[in-house]
Design a protein around this motif. Structure first.
Motif, PDB file in Angstrom:
ATOM      1  N   ILE A 141       3.473  10.216  -9.426  1.00  0.00           N
ATOM      2  CA  ILE A 141       3.289   9.550 -10.939  1.00  0.00           C
ATOM      3  C   ILE A 141       1.582  11.145 -11.110  1.00  0.00           C
ATOM      4  O   ILE A 141       1.690  12.172 -12.114  1.00  0.00           O
ATOM      5  N   LEU A 142       0.859  11.017 -10.099  1.00  0.00           N
ATOM      6  CA  LEU A 142      -0.255  12.996 -10.005  1.00  0.00           C
ATOM      7  C   LEU A 142       0.370  13.616 -10.014  1.00  0.00           C
ATOM      8  O   LEU A 142      -0.292  14.704 -10.384  1.00  0.00           O
ATOM      9  N   ILE A 143       1.205  13.930  -9.099  1.00  0.00           N
ATOM     10  CA  ILE A 143       2.384  15.411  -8.999  1.00  0.00           C
ATOM     11  C   ILE A 143       3.172  16.000 -10.387  1.00  0.00           C
ATOM     12  O   ILE A 143       3.346  17.055 -10.895  1.00  0.00           O
ATOM     13  N   ILE A 144       3.820  14.760 -10.898  1.00  0.00           N
ATOM     14  CA  ILE A 144       4.137  14.911 -12.359  1.00  0.00           C
ATOM     15  C   ILE A 144       2.989  15.588 -13.235  1.00  0.00           C
ATOM     16  O   ILE A 144       3.082  16.297 -13.599  1.00  0.00           O
TER      17      ILE A 144
ATOM     18  N   ASN B 115       0.808  -1.410  -0.367  1.00  0.00           N
ATOM     19  CA  ASN B 115       0.123  -0.385  -0.121  1.00  0.00           C
ATOM     20  C   ASN B 115       0.839   1.076  -0.380  1.00  0.00           C
ATOM     21  O   ASN B 115       0.457   2.383  -1.052  1.00  0.00           O
ATOM     22  N   LEU B 116       1.843   1.110   1.033  1.00  0.00           N
ATOM     23  CA  LEU B 116       2.948   2.476   0.891  1.00  0.00           C
ATOM     24  C   LEU B 116       3.467   2.495  -0.382  1.00  0.00           C
ATOM     25  O   LEU B 116       3.743   3.770  -0.986  1.00  0.00           O
ATOM     26  N   THR B 117       4.013   1.620  -1.444  1.00  0.00           N
ATOM     27  CA  THR B 117       4.632   1.572  -2.476  1.00  0.00           C
ATOM     28  C   THR B 117       3.820   1.941  -3.530  1.00  0.00           C
ATOM     29  O   THR B 117       4.184   3.306  -4.494  1.00  0.00           O
ATOM     30  N   SER B 118       2.387   1.519  -3.575  1.00  0.00           N
ATOM     31  CA  SER B 118       1.389   2.435  -4.426  1.00  0.00           C
ATOM     32  C   SER B 118       0.803   4.380  -3.811  1.00  0.00           C
ATOM     33  O   SER B 118       0.851   4.612  -5.143  1.00  0.00           O
ATOM     34  N   TYR B 119       0.698   4.047  -2.735  1.00  0.00           N
ATOM     35  CA  TYR B 119       1.043   5.582  -2.593  1.00  0.00           C
ATOM     36  C   TYR B 119       2.168   6.662  -2.842  1.00  0.00           C
ATOM     37  O   TYR B 119       1.658   7.423  -4.103  1.00  0.00           O
ATOM     38  N   ILE B 120       3.605   5.574  -2.467  1.00  0.00           N
ATOM     39  CA  ILE B 120       4.302   7.209  -3.499  1.00  0.00           C
ATOM     40  C   ILE B 120       4.170   7.134  -5.152  1.00  0.00           C
ATOM     41  O   ILE B 120       4.645   7.949  -5.505  1.00  0.00           O
ATOM     42  N   LEU B 121       4.382   5.884  -5.676  1.00  0.00           N
ATOM     43  CA  LEU B 121       4.425   5.874  -7.253  1.00  0.00           C
ATOM     44  C   LEU B 121       3.425   6.386  -7.637  1.00  0.00           C
ATOM     45  O   LEU B 121       3.606   7.606  -8.329  1.00  0.00           O
ATOM     46  N   VAL B 122       1.987   6.426  -7.192  1.00  0.00           N
ATOM     47  CA  VAL B 122       1.022   7.022  -7.493  1.00  0.00           C
ATOM     48  C   VAL B 122       1.097   8.481  -7.352  1.00  0.00           C
ATOM     49  O   VAL B 122       0.772   8.710  -8.382  1.00  0.00           O
ATOM     50  N   ASN B 123       1.569   8.737  -6.442  1.00  0.00           N
ATOM     51  CA  ASN B 123       1.266  10.294  -6.051  1.00  0.00           C
ATOM     52  C   ASN B 123       2.424  11.096  -7.136  1.00  0.00           C
ATOM     53  O   ASN B 123       2.144  11.674  -7.506  1.00  0.00           O
TER      54      ASN B 123
ATOM     55  N   ASN C 117      -0.847  25.663 -12.834  1.00  0.00           N
ATOM     56  CA  ASN C 117      -1.377  26.903 -11.874  1.00  0.00           C
ATOM     57  C   ASN C 117      -2.774  26.379 -11.292  1.00  0.00           C
ATOM     58  O   ASN C 117      -3.501  27.570 -10.242  1.00  0.00           O
ATOM     59  N   HIS C 118      -3.553  25.452 -11.154  1.00  0.00           N
ATOM     60  CA  HIS C 118      -4.214  24.699 -11.013  1.00  0.00           C
ATOM     61  C   HIS C 118      -4.081  23.529 -10.445  1.00  0.00           C
ATOM     62  O   HIS C 118      -3.763  22.209 -11.114  1.00  0.00           O
ATOM     63  N   LEU C 119      -3.677  23.782  -9.114  1.00  0.00           N
ATOM     64  CA  LEU C 119      -2.592  22.645  -8.566  1.00  0.00           C
ATOM     65  C   LEU C 119      -4.184  21.989  -7.107  1.00  0.00           C
ATOM     66  O   LEU C 119      -5.369  22.265  -6.836  1.00  0.00           O
ATOM     67  N   TRP C 120      -4.148  20.394  -8.043  1.00  0.00           N
ATOM     68  CA  TRP C 120      -4.943  19.357  -7.152  1.00  0.00           C
ATOM     69  C   TRP C 120      -4.632  18.356  -6.358  1.00  0.00           C
ATOM     70  O   TRP C 120      -5.025  17.461  -5.923  1.00  0.00           O
ATOM     71  N   PHE C 121      -3.015  17.962  -6.802  1.00  0.00           N
ATOM     72  CA  PHE C 121      -2.818  17.033  -6.494  1.00  0.00           C
ATOM     73  C   PHE C 121      -2.370  16.035  -4.932  1.00  0.00           C
ATOM     74  O   PHE C 121      -2.868  15.951  -4.155  1.00  0.00           O
ATOM     75  N   TYR C 122      -2.692  17.541  -3.825  1.00  0.00           N
ATOM     76  CA  TYR C 122      -2.420  17.158  -2.804  1.00  0.00           C
ATOM     77  C   TYR C 122      -3.993  16.743  -2.582  1.00  0.00           C
ATOM     78  O   TYR C 122      -3.410  16.444  -0.702  1.00  0.00           O
ATOM     79  N   TRP C 123      -4.685  16.829  -2.902  1.00  0.00           N
ATOM     80  CA  TRP C 123      -6.050  15.504  -2.365  1.00  0.00           C
ATOM     81  C   TRP C 123      -5.385  14.389  -2.516  1.00  0.00           C
ATOM     82  O   TRP C 123      -6.078  14.007  -1.296  1.00  0.00           O
ATOM     83  N   PRO C 124      -5.219  14.137  -3.557  1.00  0.00           N
ATOM     84  CA  PRO C 124      -5.025  12.465  -3.524  1.00  0.00           C
ATOM     85  C   PRO C 124      -4.370  11.656  -2.799  1.00  0.00           C
ATOM     86  O   PRO C 124      -4.161  11.130  -1.470  1.00  0.00           O
ATOM     87  N   LEU C 125      -3.696  12.509  -2.434  1.00  0.00           N
ATOM     88  CA  LEU C 125      -1.664  12.840  -1.171  1.00  0.00           C
ATOM     89  C   LEU C 125      -2.510  12.865  -0.300  1.00  0.00           C
ATOM     90  O   LEU C 125      -1.881  12.393   0.491  1.00  0.00           O
TER      91      LEU C 125
END
Length: 105
Positions: free
Chosen positions: A41-44, A31-39, A52-60
């Motif tokens: 990717i989402l940040i990138i 779960n932790l590995t998936s969390y790190i990898l997916v997030n 200009n519209h940051l949304w990645f922090y919600w799933p993070l």
């Protein structure tokens, strides 16, 4: 001492408990590995498509809360969901089932 200490387990039962604990730890690290990898990717994706519209922090944030709770449970740092609670609940349910069977005999 917790309920788990009061029970006498044979070697097979101890092995099964240890095996389950290892599987739970492995599940947490998955779960932790998936969390790190997916997030990552989402940040990138977020920064490259709409900086200009940051949304990645919600799933993070919310997935991070889930990972934290999962870790606290697996490593038995959350008392209400720890092994003692599980053992007490199992004992309670077994007693309830025993009483139900006796009631109909």
């Amino acid at each position: 001492m917790g309920v788990i200490m009061e029970m006498n387990y044979n070697e097979d039962e101890k092995y099964l408990l240890a095996k389950k604990k290892v599987e739970n730890i492995k599940g947490f690290y998955g779960n932790l590995t998936s969390y790190i990898l997916v997030n990552v990717i989402l940040i990138i994706v977020n920064l490259s498509t709409s900086p200009n519209h940051l949304w990645f922090y919600w799933p993070l944030l919310w997935w991070g809360v889930g990972v934290l709770i999962h870790g606290l449970k697996v490593f038995e740092l959350l008392p209400s969901l720890g092994k003692d609670w599980e053992e007490k609940k199992i004992k309670e349910l077994m007693e309830k089932e025993k009483n139900n069977k006796n009631k109909w005999q």
